[in-house]
Design an enzyme around this catalytic site. Structure first.
Site, PDB file in Angstrom:
ATOM      1  N   THR A 160       0.669  -1.359  -0.180  1.00  0.00           N
ATOM      2  CA  THR A 160       0.061  -0.015  -0.103  1.00  0.00           C
ATOM      3  C   THR A 160       1.051   1.354  -0.085  1.00  0.00           C
ATOM      4  OG1 THR A 160      -1.698  -1.147   1.155  1.00  0.00           O
ATOM      5  CG2 THR A 160      -1.604   1.157   1.305  1.00  0.00           C
TER       6      THR A 160
ATOM      7  N   ILE B  50      -0.162  11.978  -0.460  1.00  0.00           N
ATOM      8  CA  ILE B  50      -0.717  13.131   0.367  1.00  0.00           C
ATOM      9  C   ILE B  50      -0.447  13.438   1.709  1.00  0.00           C
ATOM     10  CG2 ILE B  50      -2.964  14.450   0.852  1.00  0.00           C
ATOM     11  CD1 ILE B  50      -2.126  14.590  -2.202  1.00  0.00           C
TER      12      ILE B  50
ATOM     13  N   HIS C  88      -2.228  14.800   4.486  1.00  0.00           N
ATOM     14  CA  HIS C  88      -3.447  15.569   4.713  1.00  0.00           C
ATOM     15  C   HIS C  88      -3.402  16.391   5.808  1.00  0.00           C
ATOM     16  CE1 HIS C  88      -5.822  12.786   2.322  1.00  0.00           C
ATOM     17  NE2 HIS C  88      -4.861  11.948   2.577  1.00  0.00           N
TER      18      HIS C  88
ATOM     19  N   VAL D 127       5.910 -14.473   6.456  1.00  0.00           N
ATOM     20  CA  VAL D 127       5.559 -14.998   7.775  1.00  0.00           C
ATOM     21  C   VAL D 127       4.176 -15.802   7.645  1.00  0.00           C
ATOM     22  CG1 VAL D 127       4.652 -14.331  10.049  1.00  0.00           C
ATOM     23  CG2 VAL D 127       6.741 -12.997   8.883  1.00  0.00           C
TER      24      VAL D 127
ATOM     25  N   ILE E  17      -4.604   0.614   8.928  1.00  0.00           N
ATOM     26  CA  ILE E  17      -3.924   1.856   8.378  1.00  0.00           C
ATOM     27  C   ILE E  17      -4.476   2.105   6.996  1.00  0.00           C
ATOM     28  CG2 ILE E  17      -1.748   3.195   8.606  1.00  0.00           C
ATOM     29  CD1 ILE E  17      -2.153   2.028  11.137  1.00  0.00           C
TER      30      ILE E  17
ATOM     31  N   CYS F  93      18.625   7.202 -17.491  1.00  0.00           N
ATOM     32  CA  CYS F  93      16.985   7.547 -17.704  1.00  0.00           C
ATOM     33  C   CYS F  93      17.209   8.865 -18.209  1.00  0.00           C
ATOM     34  CB  CYS F  93      16.390   7.486 -16.465  1.00  0.00           C
ATOM     35  SG  CYS F  93      14.698   7.946 -16.471  1.00  0.00           S
TER      36      CYS F  93
ATOM     37  N   CYS G 101      15.598   2.952 -20.592  1.00  0.00           N
ATOM     38  CA  CYS G 101      16.553   2.802 -19.624  1.00  0.00           C
ATOM     39  C   CYS G 101      16.508   1.337 -19.098  1.00  0.00           C
ATOM     40  CB  CYS G 101      16.629   3.868 -18.649  1.00  0.00           C
ATOM     41  SG  CYS G 101      14.913   3.759 -17.542  1.00  0.00           S
TER      42      CYS G 101
END
Lengths: 420, 481
Positions: free
Chosen positions: B40, B47, B49, B172, B335, B399, B441
């Site tokens: 995630t 952002i 917040h 795990v 979270i 790149c 690249c």
């Protein structure tokens, strides 16, 4: 700061031909800046044949074609720097470049020729849904891995897009033992040359599925399968037409984009259709002394025409650098498109600067059978040439003689159009 | 035996690790992917917040505000790109202005400073591309944009420099407690520790439920995004949210800290915790919804799309700390947004709980500062040339879209918790993140990885595991050497 008459950005086919022509026109202070480790550009990875039929009347491979020009450059002792990236071009033609040996340096040029080529449209720009695993390549990247690095991306291949590099890679991967399952093309016509469809697909029984696209990509780490579907006239997938193909490689050959980030930063105006600079008959951009040729100007399908166009830019840049300007009455003719012609290069013509003749290159936006390519001088049709077939994948050109332009001193517009 | 084992090397796991590395403790971070920031943490809006959105009194509200306040100092200390550009929450119906005012009030109760409501007239001065229907907006000056990769990587590098061990490609399988000792079982090993920190993102419920009777349920809530070329940088100047309505939460349009423009996300609940595939409907809906906030979004400049999974827990709030029935097991669960913003505050909070309970002593030689990979474009011409003279690799551009040099890529691979894959290099240096999306690249970066890691080209991966890029030599490949 070093001063050079002509700095050429890019040592591929366009840059090389421009350098040779500029030299032969009398320019002696030329510098080619090439980002790769050798001259020749993308031709170095195009190991198939079919290059040079127009220029040399024989069939060469890409590296052989490049070599012809590299030799001409070395015979003339035209200087070049390899592994050198141009970082910036300023509107007053100061070129900032960098390499390992010289660090970052600036060169003041009298004329700059843009010859940076193009890049491939990536998967992300195509908005193909699904996972983003390994095994998805633009066709040119895969071509480099196979032909330069000597490694195969995979064994079971699906190709999306029927651009020339995709077609060439369908054959190349097949020759290397991979199974190319199909080429899917979103449009109802191919984006590549007819001869490549015959020689690279038909000869190897690789199906070309027109009006089809990839609607799903499976495999979280490595691609395992794609789903293709037929699309309607709106290019949206049609429900119920989905077919799943297992594969470990998806190649994308969905269009080329002229690489004009340097040009834009220098203030060069671009055409929204080609993505390349807007140029006049001398292939000069809106920034005085900055010229453009080859795939950075508009994407070509035959390198022979790149060389021809680049030679023109080389000569006009050389004359500009010498300060030689023909008497200019201020006359300017607009080149317009109608009825199926997507764009022309050039888009403006100053007849005073046209030599014996003027080549107008263009592409059509659809397939036209038994149609006419017409040229109008204002409202008068001056040319009406029958073509058995016109296709988006094949660049076309018309040649206009200078004396035709001189015969009509108040000519305002040249229009190129396709007529039934 | 470790003192502390942290499950997961996302932004929360790494933030906790960094804070704990201030103390004398033997710490291990276990990550099932091949790199930090692989779940995630890598696929979100980037952002910071302001904190008006979370309901009063929730952990989300508290840690959002605390994290936001800490972010400037943390990013200075760890050399992470962060820009407090402010956010605008736009309202497209006069009737809903009262909702905007309610949001402002909620924000003020949460402790957000500087909230004001701007009229359309005021908005047009700062955001010329604002949608025609926008009537007003809530302006939050403390909101910002951050590089989520760099924040996670910086926490991890700093933790590693201060002695934390990281183990990747380590999934795990089981966690259990025996006689007050925590056992963490992976495919090929069993680790023991006094403390386990559960920062496993969308899998945090799985581990929590192994040790506690008070069950959690985390639903991966997928969000699709599109990312636009830096060429359209400046299209918007603030993070533009939409006022949530009956029709949904809307999408945001924001500049990233690197100057791209990002649009998204959708919100679709999934069963599969690994399903980060985008959907055609999702991408279409992002584009369609963005039109409410801004007009004439240059869709042709989209360079990529991606999807991330929010770790949404049924209760809707963060779950932080020890469950009653599992002492020594510290949850950081549920979270989701504003998790990235909250990460520094969560790191401090969890580390404090553990430090107090186990009386950890402070490390005398803790190194608080971290320098990011040098970006040569920030140097003067003279400085740059001195650098290239000293280290010629900084003279080679690998790149071209993002102007990344070989020197930067070598640094990314060689530093602590270094890159081991194309994506690892990309997240650390931006090589491959530009408009050609690594077309040019990737063969060069593959070669550098091959050389530096001393592996075969067929072993170089995009992102670890089975994500190899080439699988065999060509027929005459060996003679190409």
């Amino acid at each position: 700061m070093n001063k050079v008459d002509i700095v050429i950005v890019g040592g591929g086919p366009a840059g090389l031909a421009a350098a040779v022509a500029a030299y032969d026109d009398g320019a002696k202070s030329i510098l080619i800046l090439e980002r790769d480790e050798q001259l020749g550009g993308i031709l170095n990875q195009c190991i198939h044949n079919g290059f040079g039929l127009h220029t040399f009347k024989e069939e060469l491979t890409g590296p052989e074609y490049a070599d012809r020009f590299i030799r001409q450059v070395s015979e003339r002792k035209i200087p070049f720097l390899l592994n050198t990236m141009v970082m910036e071009i300023s509107p007053d033609r100061v070129v900032t470049a960098m390499n390992r040996e010289d660090g970052m340096f600036q060169i003041k040029a009298k004329a700059v020729i843009l010859a940076m080529g193009c890049r491939e449209r990536p998967r992300g720009a195509l908005n193909i849904p699904g996972y983003r695993p390994a095994g998805i390549f633009s066709a040119g990247t895969a071509q480099r891995l196979v032909n330069i690095e000597g490694y195969m991306p995979g064994k079971e291949v699906v190709i999306l897009g029927s651009g020339d590099i995709g077609l060439i890679m369908a054959r190349r991967m097949t020759l290397e033992g991979a199974k190319v399952k199909l080429v899917a093309e979103l449009m109802p016509y191919s984006g590549g040359l007819k001869r490549n469809i015959v020689q690279c697909l038909d000869d190897f029984d690789i199906p070309l599925r027109l009006s089809h696209t990839v609607v799903d990509i499976e495999g979280k780490e490595h691609i395992t399968a794609v789903t293709i579907a037929e699309v309607g006239a709106d290019c949206k997938p049609i429900k119920g037409t989905e077919e799943r193909y297992t594969c470990d490689t998806l190649l994308l050959s969905c269009g080329l984009i002229p690489e004009n980030e340097l040009s834009t930063a220098a203030g060069v105006a671009l055409s929204p259709v080609t993505g390349g600079p807007v140029v006049n008959e001398s292939l000069e951009t809106n920034i005085e002394g900055v010229f453009a040729c080859g795939n950075v100007l508009h994407v070509h399908d035959l390198v022979d025409f790149v060389s021809e166009e680049a030679a023109k830019a080389g000569v006009t840049a050389s004359r500009f650098a010498r300060g030689e300007r023909s008497a200019d009455s201020g006359r300017e003719i607009a080149v317009k498109t109608e009825g199926g012609v997507r764009y022309t290069v050039p888009v403006t013509v100053r007849p005073d600067h046209v030599e014996e003749n003027l080549t107008i290159r263009f592409r059509v936006g659809d397939v036209y059978k038994d149609s006419y390519v017409s040229v109008y001088f204002d409202d008068t049709r001056v040319r009406h040439q029958k073509k058995r077939i016109l296709a988006p994948g094949e660049m076309e050109q018309v040649v206009i003689l200078k004396k035709q332009l001189d015969e009509i001193p108040d000519l305002k517009t040249i229009t190129v159009k396709i007529e039934p | 035996m470790y003192d502390i084992i942290i499950l997961g090397a996302g932004v929360i796991g790494c933030a906790v690790a960094r804070e704990l590395s201030k103390y004398n403790a033997k710490i291990l971070v276990l990550e099932k992917n091949e790199d930090v920031c692989s779940g995630t943490s890598k696929a979100n809006s980037g952002i910071v917040h302001s904190g008006y959105d979370a309901h009063n009194g929730t952990l989300k509200a508290r840690f959002n505000i605390e994290g936001n306040r800490m972010m400037g100092d943390v990013c200075n200390e760890l050399d992470v790109p962060f820009d407090r550009i402010g956010s605008l929450t736009v309202c497209t119906d006069e009737k809903n202005i009262s909702d905007l005012e309610a949001l402002k009030e909620r924000g003020e109760k949460n402790g957000v400073e500087g909230l004001t409501i701007l009229s359309r007239e005021d908005l047009l001065k700062v955001e010329p591309h604002i949608g025609d229907e926008v009537v007003a907006a809530l302006y939050a000056p403390t909101a910002g944009v951050i590089c989520p990769f760099k924040l996670t990587i910086a926490f991890a590098e700093n933790a590693a420099v201060n002695g934390t061990e990281f183990r990747f490609d380590t999934e795990v399988k089981k966690v259990y407690c025996d006689n007050g000792i925590w056992h963490v079982v992976t495919d090929d090993e069993e680790y023991t520790a006094a403390v386990v920190v559960n920062a496993a993102g969308v899998y945090a419920d799985v581990f929590h439920n192994m040790v506690s009777e008070k069950k959690l349920r985390i639903t991966p809530r997928r969000g699709d995004y599109i990312l636009l070329d830096r060429a359209v940088g400046g299209f918007v100047n603030h993070t533009i949210f939409q006022l949530p309505t009956k029709l949904g939460k809307g999408v945001l349009v924001t500049p990233t800290v690197h100057g791209n423009t990002i649009v998204g996300p959708t919100a679709v609940d999934m069963d599969d915790k690994e399903c980060t595939a985008t959907s055609a409907g999702g991408i279409d809906s992002v584009i369609e919804k963005s039109a409410l906030s801004v007009k004439n979004l240059p869709i042709r400049q989209v360079i990529t799309s991606f999807a991330g999974l929010r770790a949404h827990e049924d209760g809707g709030d963060f779950i932080l700390g020890e469950p009653d029935d599992a002492p020594g097991f510290f949850d950081c669960a549920g979270i989701e947004s504003p998790g990235l913003t909250a990460s520094p505050a969560i790191g401090v909070y969890i580390a404090d709980l553990i430090q107090k309970k186990y009386s950890l002593s402070e490390k005398a030689d803790f190194i608080a500062q971290r320098k990011d990979i040098l970006n040569p474009s920030t140097l003067s011409l003279e400085e740059r040339n001195e650098l290239i003279k000293r280290e010629p690799a900084y003279g080679t551009i690998i790149c071209r879209c993002e102007s990344v040099t070989e020197g930067e890529i070598l640094d990314a691979i060689r530093r602590p918790v270094g890159a081991r894959s194309l994506d690892g290099v990309k997240r650390r240096t931006r090589a491959g993140m530009g408009r050609c999306q690594a077309g040019f690249c990737s063969p060069k970066v593959m070669e550098i990885l091959r050389r530096e890691l001393d592996i075969d080209l067929t072993q170089v991966t995009k992102s670890g595991g089975k994500s190899t890029i080439v699988n065999a030599r060509t027929k005459d490949g060996d003679s190409n050497e």
